[in-house]
Design a protein around this motif. Structure first.
Motif, PDB file in Angstrom:
ATOM      1  N   ALA A  63     -60.454 -11.396  29.286  1.00 43.36           N
ATOM      2  CA  ALA A  63     -59.445 -11.083  27.986  1.00 43.36           C
ATOM      3  C   ALA A  63     -59.429  -9.668  27.999  1.00 43.36           C
ATOM      4  O   ALA A  63     -58.590  -9.151  27.586  1.00 43.36           O
ATOM      5  N   PHE A  64     -60.537  -9.069  28.008  1.00 41.83           N
ATOM      6  CA  PHE A  64     -60.707  -7.390  28.119  1.00 41.83           C
ATOM      7  C   PHE A  64     -59.379  -6.901  28.968  1.00 41.83           C
ATOM      8  O   PHE A  64     -58.792  -5.844  28.878  1.00 41.83           O
ATOM      9  N   ALA A 110     -57.234  -8.338  30.478  1.00 38.09           N
ATOM     10  CA  ALA A 110     -55.863  -8.541  30.207  1.00 38.09           C
ATOM     11  C   ALA A 110     -55.358  -7.745  28.827  1.00 38.09           C
ATOM     12  O   ALA A 110     -54.151  -7.339  28.868  1.00 38.09           O
ATOM     13  N   ARG A 129     -56.400  -4.591  28.996  1.00 36.06           N
ATOM     14  CA  ARG A 129     -55.983  -3.387  29.459  1.00 36.06           C
ATOM     15  C   ARG A 129     -54.638  -3.608  30.434  1.00 36.06           C
ATOM     16  O   ARG A 129     -53.846  -2.327  30.312  1.00 36.06           O
ATOM     17  N   GLU A 130     -53.960  -4.507  30.731  1.00 37.20           N
ATOM     18  CA  GLU A 130     -53.127  -4.734  31.428  1.00 37.20           C
ATOM     19  C   GLU A 130     -51.836  -4.478  30.717  1.00 37.20           C
ATOM     20  O   GLU A 130     -50.978  -3.799  31.111  1.00 37.20           O
ATOM     21  N   ASP A 131     -51.962  -5.247  29.530  1.00 41.71           N
ATOM     22  CA  ASP A 131     -50.786  -5.400  28.535  1.00 41.71           C
ATOM     23  C   ASP A 131     -51.078  -5.895  27.193  1.00 41.71           C
ATOM     24  O   ASP A 131     -51.224  -7.286  27.199  1.00 41.71           O
ATOM     25  N   ILE A 171     -49.166  -6.511  24.733  1.00 45.18           N
ATOM     26  CA  ILE A 171     -48.421  -7.396  23.995  1.00 45.18           C
ATOM     27  C   ILE A 171     -48.556  -8.739  24.452  1.00 45.18           C
ATOM     28  O   ILE A 171     -48.441  -9.756  23.768  1.00 45.18           O
ATOM     29  N   ALA A 172     -48.574  -8.668  25.987  1.00 43.46           N
ATOM     30  CA  ALA A 172     -48.824  -9.944  26.455  1.00 43.46           C
ATOM     31  C   ALA A 172     -49.963 -10.692  26.351  1.00 43.46           C
ATOM     32  O   ALA A 172     -50.155 -11.814  26.058  1.00 43.46           O
ATOM     33  N   ALA A 173     -51.052  -9.770  26.176  1.00 48.95           N
ATOM     34  CA  ALA A 173     -52.317 -10.478  25.877  1.00 48.95           C
ATOM     35  C   ALA A 173     -52.383 -11.145  24.550  1.00 48.95           C
ATOM     36  O   ALA A 173     -52.856 -11.997  24.221  1.00 48.95           O
ATOM     37  N   GLU A 174     -51.862 -10.419  23.530  1.00 52.56           N
ATOM     38  CA  GLU A 174     -51.516 -10.958  22.052  1.00 52.56           C
ATOM     39  C   GLU A 174     -50.768 -12.266  22.332  1.00 52.56           C
ATOM     40  O   GLU A 174     -51.125 -13.271  21.468  1.00 52.56           O
ATOM     41  N   ALA A 175     -49.787 -12.340  22.971  1.00 53.10           N
ATOM     42  CA  ALA A 175     -48.991 -13.470  23.113  1.00 53.10           C
ATOM     43  C   ALA A 175     -49.872 -14.581  23.921  1.00 53.10           C
ATOM     44  O   ALA A 175     -49.239 -15.889  23.981  1.00 53.10           O
ATOM     45  N   MET A 176     -50.807 -14.590  24.603  1.00 52.89           N
ATOM     46  CA  MET A 176     -51.476 -15.357  25.042  1.00 52.89           C
ATOM     47  C   MET A 176     -52.808 -15.912  24.088  1.00 52.89           C
ATOM     48  O   MET A 176     -53.853 -16.626  24.540  1.00 52.89           O
ATOM     49  N   GLY A 177     -52.770 -15.349  22.991  1.00 56.00           N
ATOM     50  CA  GLY A 177     -53.650 -15.741  21.797  1.00 56.00           C
ATOM     51  C   GLY A 177     -54.930 -15.235  21.902  1.00 56.00           C
ATOM     52  O   GLY A 177     -55.926 -15.450  21.333  1.00 56.00           O
ATOM     53  N   ILE A 178     -54.868 -14.043  22.378  1.00 55.95           N
ATOM     54  CA  ILE A 178     -56.148 -13.058  22.521  1.00 55.95           C
ATOM     55  C   ILE A 178     -56.024 -12.056  21.077  1.00 55.95           C
ATOM     56  O   ILE A 178     -54.884 -11.314  21.171  1.00 55.95           O
ATOM     57  N   ASN A 179     -56.916 -12.319  20.320  1.00 56.27           N
ATOM     58  CA  ASN A 179     -57.013 -11.466  19.126  1.00 56.27           C
ATOM     59  C   ASN A 179     -57.258  -9.872  19.646  1.00 56.27           C
ATOM     60  O   ASN A 179     -58.626  -9.595  19.872  1.00 56.27           O
TER      61      ASN A 179
END
Lengths: 279, 380
Positions: B218-219, B221, B223-225, B227-235
């Protein structure tokens, strides 16, 4: 048919610019609904409002009948607000995008946003993280081995179903364009959504790839019992696949209906082709 | 390469490392320099890996390391200085009575408890640092890139200013600093020389386990992006906060080790230059590579303090004194080497890859075939 998504009088205003103006629409269970319109009509902004990236200036959004987002003009916006229905939504409810994803709304992005340096497998596996029950300490000490294994298994299965298993160890940024689009959809599916928002899934695709995509969207819609709401410019794809279409121009809906109605709607033709100048 | 071969290789390296430590322990006086460099490298490796967790894996550009190290170092030092030395250390303003009472209480406790006090002190220091990180993380982690760097840098300087302020005289001894800190305690009956390596190994192992867990992904993710990380449900906030807190925890552990290593600390030790030294190690090793950070901690420390020492001595060849060879010239050469490394290895020595035996084998094969083009490094 029950409503999965409902937008009520949603207005999104940035400073003095009204990107989405009093937009109301609904998407029913099991439908494929398309949102079309010229560039800058506010389609992607509407998606960003639904997924919590932006908080709407005014309006309410319901998902499966529950209120998920609601707002009315506040602070500076009280003076600047140009839209209507400003007193209709007294409650304020704001959620971060991750909370909305957890409710079951998944999305893809117009300009692909993969985790480019990570493998295809990792990209999909990350989407499973939000359902993980293990805390950070038990995950570090590997007390969640069973759960981790289950996550990996589900990811593997999903990749096999979507035909990406051969690429699973490739770095996602190095995939061909069409595959990247497909992976982005796979990643969205991995969050177990009931509503899938696709932002221009066929952008930059050739006709053959577009045909494949059409079949692909139909397949996942049936297999995963999804409701699909998509923004698209490829009219062939839109007309073939959609049950209903909303047409947006200058932030407002100018038409709604099934593909045939839309094709014959004079306002749509005007928005897309410009006004005909009669001699 | 076969799995068993790799296993044997790793085992061999571990055995050689332990044998080397025993050899050094038997020859403490002769190898004093080498021992101290290896210990310092191990300590800096812990900080570098924790900084990498933040900067390389979560994509948060933070420059607060020195501040968190100083929290760990000061708390460890204050808690471990023996009561009999207190008057000598706090010779200016004396020690706060409650602190003296606490320390006298600690020394009156049973001996098995006293044996683990130094470790408890380190952990207490680390927990306090983690607590501070959690608190300042709430406002600061909403900032992005450069702004986050400036905010954390400011925090680090504030901590330093507080520790050296006259109001803290009775606790931190203000600008005089603390000395007579006892050296490393021994663990498992091994010589005390082993302790920093064991603590470093355990800390780094925990960090590696974290990085390879679902939270580590998740970390990455984030780092990579984002907005996309948030869209994957990562707070975003929760995960950034975790990364920040854990990184600060291990940074403070290293700070505690540093206090025991140096035997005396003062606020000046933890100025911004310390953070830059660590940033240098992380960048040279490769952002996003744990093995890179560890390797680079040893290489950078050794070359800075040891390998390049002879540039500081006057050199006379055949009666001709080579110009420039004088105190400080070492740092010129060091800086030149840094530039060369950064020019040829844009991503640091390891990039964002980890060391693998396969990678090493490939590196040597490439080196054998085309010596001129072997620039890739030991990528895995």
């Amino acid at each position: 048919m029950s409503e999965v998504l409902r937008l009520e009088n949603v207005t999104m205003q940035f400073g003095g610019v009204v990107a989405v103006n009093d937009l109301s629409l609904h998407v029913n269970q099991g439908e494929i609904v398309a949102l079309i319109g010229p560039n800058g009509a506010g389609k992607t902004t509407a998606f960003n409002v639904i997924t919590g990236v932006y908080t709407p200036t005014n309006g309410a959004i319901y998902f499966n009948g529950d209120l998920i987002v609601s707002n009315h003009p506040q602070g500076n916006m009280k003076k600047l607000y140009q839209g209507e229905n400003r007193d209709k939504f007294p409650t304020v409810k704001v959620q971060t995008p991750d909370a909305i994803t957890r409710l079951g709304v998944a999305r893809t992005f117009q300009n692909i946003r993969l985790f480019k340096d990570l493998t295809v497998f990792e990209n999909v596996l990350i989407a499973k993280h939000m359902r993980a029950k293990a805390g950070i300490f038990s995950a570090t000490l590997r007390l969640n081995a069973k759960e981790e294994q289950a996550m990996r298994k589900e990811t593997q299965n999903l990749l096999e179903i979507l035909g990406l298993q051969d690429l699973s160890q490739e770095i996602s940024g190095s995939l061909p364009y069409g595959q990247q689009r497909r992976l982005e959809i796979a990643r969205a599916l991995a969050t177990n959504p009931s509503l899938l928002l696709l932002d221009e899934p066929a952008a930059g695709m050739n006709p053959q790839e577009t045909d494949e995509l059409t079949a692909f969207i139909r397949q996942i819609k049936d297999d995963y019992h999804l409701t699909v709401f998509m923004i698209e410019h490829h009219m062939d794809l839109v007309m073939e696949i959609s049950d209903r279409i909303y047409v947006l121009d200058f932030g407002q809906t100018i038409a709604e209906g099934d593909p045939e109605e839309i094709q014959n709607n004079p306002r749509v033709i005007e928005a897309y082709l410009g006004v005909q100048e009669d001699a | 390469m076969k799995k068993s071969t790799k296993y044997v290789c790793s085992l061999a390296v571990a055995v050689i490392a332990v044998a080397l430590l025993f050899a050094l322990d038997a020859n403490k006086t002769g190898a004093g320099m080498l021992i101290s460099i290896l210990q310092k490298s191990a300590i800096l490796a812990v900080v570098a890996v924790s900084m990498n967790l933040l900067n390389g894996f979560t994509g948060l550009f933070s420059l607060g390391q020195a501040g968190f190290m100083s929290i760990g170092a000061y708390i460890t030092a204050i808690l471990t200085i023996p009561v009999k030395n207190l008057d000598g250390v706090y010779y200016m303003s004396g020690i706060a009575p409650w602190l003296r009472a606490l320390k006298e209480g600690m020394e009156a406790s049973p001996s098995w408890l006293q044996a683990i006090y130094p470790f408890l002190a380190m952990i207490v220091g680390a927990l306090v640092a983690a607590g501070f990180a959690a608190l300042i993380g709430i406002p600061v982690l909403r900032l992005k890139s450069d702004y986050l760097a400036i905010a954390t840098l400011g925090f680090s300087e504030i901590i330093r200013a507080i520790f050296s302020s006259p109001q803290m005289d009775q606790i931190t001894n203000g600008s005089y600093g603390l000395n007579k800190v006892p050296t490393f305690p021994s663990v498992f009956g091994l010589p005390s020389l082993f302790t920093p390596f064991i603590v470093a190994a355990v800390s780094i192992a925990l960090l590696v386990l974290l990085i390879n867990s679902t939270y580590g992904r998740a970390f990455k993710a984030i780092r990579e992006d984002e907005i996309a990380a948030e869209a994957m449900g990562i707070n975003l906030f929760r995960h950034k906060e975790w990364s920040f807190v854990i990184s600060s925890f291990f940074t403070a552990i290293a700070g505690g080790l540093l206090a025991m290593f140096m035997r005396s600390i003062e606020a000046k030790t933890f100025s911004i230059t310390l953070t830059y030294d660590i940033l240098l190690i992380v960048v040279i090793g490769g952002l996003g590579s744990v093995t890179g950070s560890v390797l680079s901690a040893f290489i950078v420390t050794a070359s800075k303090e040891w390998w390049l020492r002879f540039f500081d001595q006057p050199l006379i060849i055949g009666g001709w004194q080579v110009p420039l060879f004088r105190t400080g010239f070492r740092m010129v050469i060091f800086s030149l080497l840094l530039m060369i490394v950064v020019l040829f290895y844009r991503q640091g020595l390891m990039g964002n890859k980890e060391f693998t035996w396969d990678g090493l084998a490939r590196f040597f094969r490439k080196l054998g075939k085309k010596p001129a083009q072997a620039k890739g490094g030991a990528e895995g």
